[in-house]
Scaffold this active site. Structure first.
Site, PDB file in Angstrom:
ATOM      1  N   GLU A 154      -9.945   4.057  -5.980  1.00  0.00           N
ATOM      2  CA  GLU A 154     -10.382   4.480  -4.650  1.00  0.00           C
ATOM      3  C   GLU A 154      -9.338   4.077  -3.612  1.00  0.00           C
ATOM      4  O   GLU A 154      -8.839   2.971  -3.622  1.00  0.00           O
ATOM      5  CB  GLU A 154     -11.744   3.838  -4.327  1.00  0.00           C
ATOM      6  CG  GLU A 154     -12.315   4.260  -3.000  1.00  0.00           C
ATOM      7  CD  GLU A 154     -12.310   5.779  -2.834  1.00  0.00           C
ATOM      8  OE1 GLU A 154     -12.933   6.481  -3.632  1.00  0.00           O
ATOM      9  OE2 GLU A 154     -11.661   6.265  -1.881  1.00  0.00           O
ATOM     10  N   ARG A 157      -9.997   3.644   3.341  1.00  0.00           N
ATOM     11  CA  ARG A 157      -9.695   2.491   4.200  1.00  0.00           C
ATOM     12  C   ARG A 157     -10.955   2.094   4.945  1.00  0.00           C
ATOM     13  O   ARG A 157     -11.612   2.965   5.540  1.00  0.00           O
ATOM     14  CB  ARG A 157      -8.617   2.864   5.234  1.00  0.00           C
ATOM     15  CG  ARG A 157      -7.280   3.217   4.634  1.00  0.00           C
ATOM     16  CD  ARG A 157      -6.442   3.976   5.629  1.00  0.00           C
ATOM     17  NE  ARG A 157      -7.042   5.270   5.962  1.00  0.00           N
ATOM     18  CZ  ARG A 157      -6.627   6.073   6.938  1.00  0.00           C
ATOM     19  NH1 ARG A 157      -5.622   5.713   7.703  1.00  0.00           N
ATOM     20  NH2 ARG A 157      -7.223   7.229   7.164  1.00  0.00           N
ATOM     21  N   GLY A 263      -4.905  -9.050   6.037  1.00  0.00           N
ATOM     22  CA  GLY A 263      -6.006  -9.735   5.357  1.00  0.00           C
ATOM     23  C   GLY A 263      -6.818  -8.693   4.623  1.00  0.00           C
ATOM     24  O   GLY A 263      -6.277  -7.683   4.168  1.00  0.00           O
ATOM     25  N   CYS A 266      -8.503  -6.241  -0.048  1.00  0.00           N
ATOM     26  CA  CYS A 266      -7.656  -5.522  -1.011  1.00  0.00           C
ATOM     27  C   CYS A 266      -6.227  -6.052  -1.084  1.00  0.00           C
ATOM     28  O   CYS A 266      -5.812  -6.563  -2.120  1.00  0.00           O
ATOM     29  CB  CYS A 266      -7.660  -4.034  -0.683  1.00  0.00           C
ATOM     30  SG  CYS A 266      -9.266  -3.274  -0.983  1.00  0.00           S
TER      31      CYS A 266
END
Ligand SMILES: NC(=O)c1ccc[n+]([C@@H]2O[C@H](COP(=O)([O-])OP(=O)(O)OC[C@H]3O[C@@H](n4cnc5c(N)ncnc54)[C@H](O)[C@@H]3O)[C@@H](O)[C@H]2O)c1
Length: 456
Positions: A154, A157, A263, A266
């Site tokens: 995937e 965002r 950060g 992911c």
């Protein structure tokens, strides 16, 4: 199609909702009973723009359901997506135990053949491991059918996940089974009507593509942060350099912003997992290690810049605008703001922090004594409320309402006119003219005339 999505976090919930929106019958499963109860009551447990109305509509119209137990919802399904967490293990590797636990369950309970799809970001070889784990369970109970496993990483965002899922840049299908490939092509066709952007490849290539993409994006950020640090020493403005560099069509503008580091759930863990994979194969990962080290330095930068402005921080009160790891989300995993707050509290400062959506996430993950001791005070509503009698304002997250604040009001409330900008939101010359001592990343710090509190 009848679809089950296991995991109702940022990826699972968005995927399930978008599949339901395309007319499929979807059940979203999560082992977290409270999360499922909230979803059944029509409460969306994460902040994701555009998700709530879509989710509620599909739930009300009977296409989207929620369940805590997997076994009863597996009957007659065509597809089963795995979208559970793959956090960092202590050694930096991706902890795939949640994914493999789901595979065990599927082996134990699947009543018929269906296509199992792994959406969790997991190391090369995981789809094959899932397939073997399920096959073991099926053989043990002599089920009489096999289950193909597809890797479908995937790329959404957080902050624009619905938009990304509905209009993806590309859909990658890692597949070793022709029937499964056809099912996946049919499922994604409505999302790719404008332009065919579905790529079929081997499962290992699909898994590696996800890690390589995140590693590349993290690399661009760390590269620019390194340039920014050099710019600070040379008296050069990184924002001008960014424009000069990004205008090159081979480079482009995306992910070239200098600031207080990346950060989220992911980039940090995926870069660490890739480094670990390289180490396991006896390979050095010079670039990725440097990307991580640069990011560690960058995240500490807010604290360092505060010290440069204020000296010792013991007994100071610091206002913080923005707690989420980026705007548009309530996700605070590995957020620069949380690292800053931990350092400030350790140094003896008091923190007054505001975020428009992420204060509840912070409440869930920080040590309770930070709050009970009064060292950390959170305000969800009013950014100006945290400025009262603070010695400085720090901005780790570029939420839109912070872009053009009422500076007169800010100046009137702060005890000292010190602003540390983690996202290069403001013009240094303008901030100086407004009477602030202002530090950002990759640009010269500016100093105003006096350090006294001034009425607005
Ligand atoms: N968040 C993102 O922006 C993003 C983007 C792309 C890929 N990914 C990847 O997708 C995966 C999921 O990420 P996320 O951010 O949605 O995670 P998340 O932590 O928000 O959600 C995971 C959910 O899975 C549930 N879960 C775990 N084990 C379960 C089980 N056995 N049965 C039912 N539910 C179970 C958890 O309770 C949790 O609610 C990760 O591998 C991540 O790296 C995330």
């Amino acid at each position: 199609m009848r679809i089950v999505v296991i995991g109702s976090g940022y990826v699972g919930l968005v995927s399930a909702t978008c599949f339901a929106e395309m007319g499929h019958h979807v059940v979203c499963v999560d082992r977290d009973a409270e999360r499922i109860a909230r979803l059944r009551d029509g409460e969306v447990p994460i902040h994701e723009p555009g998700l709530e109305p879509l989710l509620l509509r599909n739930h009300q119209q009977g296409r989207l359901h929620f369940a805590q137990t997997l076994r009863p919802v597996l009957t007659n399904i065509d597809l089963c997506f795995i979208a559970v967490g793959t956090p960092s293990a202590p050694d930096g590797s991706a902890d795939t135990s949640q994914v493999l636990a789901v595979a065990e369950e599927l082996g134990r309970w699947l009543p018929q053949r269906c296509v199992v799809v792994n959406k969790s970001t997991a190391p090369v070889g995981t789809a094959e491991r899932i397939e073997r784990t399920i096959a073991r369970g099926l053989t043990q109970r002599e089920a009489g059918f096999t289950v193909p496993v597809v890797s479908n990483p995937e790329f959404l965002r957080e902050g624009c996940a619905v938009e990304d899922f509905m209009r993806p840049d590309r859909v990658i299908i890692g597949c070793a089974d022709d029937q499964a490939r056809q099912t996946m092509e049919a499922l994604y066709a409505p999302f790719l009507r404008k332009q065919p952007r579905l790529m079929v490849m081997g499962r290992r290539e699909a898994e590696m593509s996800k890690y390589a993409a995140n590693a590349m994006l993290a690399t661009r950020i760390s590269f620019m942060n390194e340039m920014a640090s050099l710019c600070e020493q040379l008296g050069v403005d990184i924002e001008k350099v960014r424009l000069g560099v990004g205008s090159d069509s081979r480079i482009g503008y995306d992910f070239l912003y200098a600031g207080c580091g990346y950060g989220g759930s992911c980039f940090p863990k995926d870069v660490r997992a890739l480094i670990h994979t390289a180490q396991r194969h006896g390979l050095p990962s010079h670039i990725l290690q440097a990307v991580e080290e640069r990011n560690t330095i960058q995240k500490a930068g807010l604290f360092v810049k505060l010290q440069q402005q204020l000296g010792a921080l013991d007994g100071r009160t610091i206002a913080v605008w923005g707690l989420a790891f980026k705007p548009g989300t309530d996700d605070v995993r590995e957020a620069p703001a949380l690292q800053l707050i931990a350092s400030l509290l350790e140094a003896g400062a008091v923190v007054q922090a505001h975020d428009p959506v992420a204060t509840a996430s912070v409440l869930r993950c920080v040590p309770a004594h930070w709050l009970t001791s009064g060292q950390l005070v959170l305000h969800a509503q009013d950014p100006y409320a945290v400025l009262d009698d603070a010695d400085a304002l720090v901005i780790p997250t570029e939420w839109k309402p912070f872009r053009q604040p009422d500076w007169q009001r800010v100046r009137g409330l702060l005890r000292q006119p010190v602003v540390i900008d983690g996202r290069n939101l403001y013009d240094p010359a303008q901030m100086q003219a407004l009477g602030f001592h202002y530090s950002s990343f990759g640009r010269p710090s500016v100093t105003a005339g006096d350090m006294q509190r001034q009425a607005a």
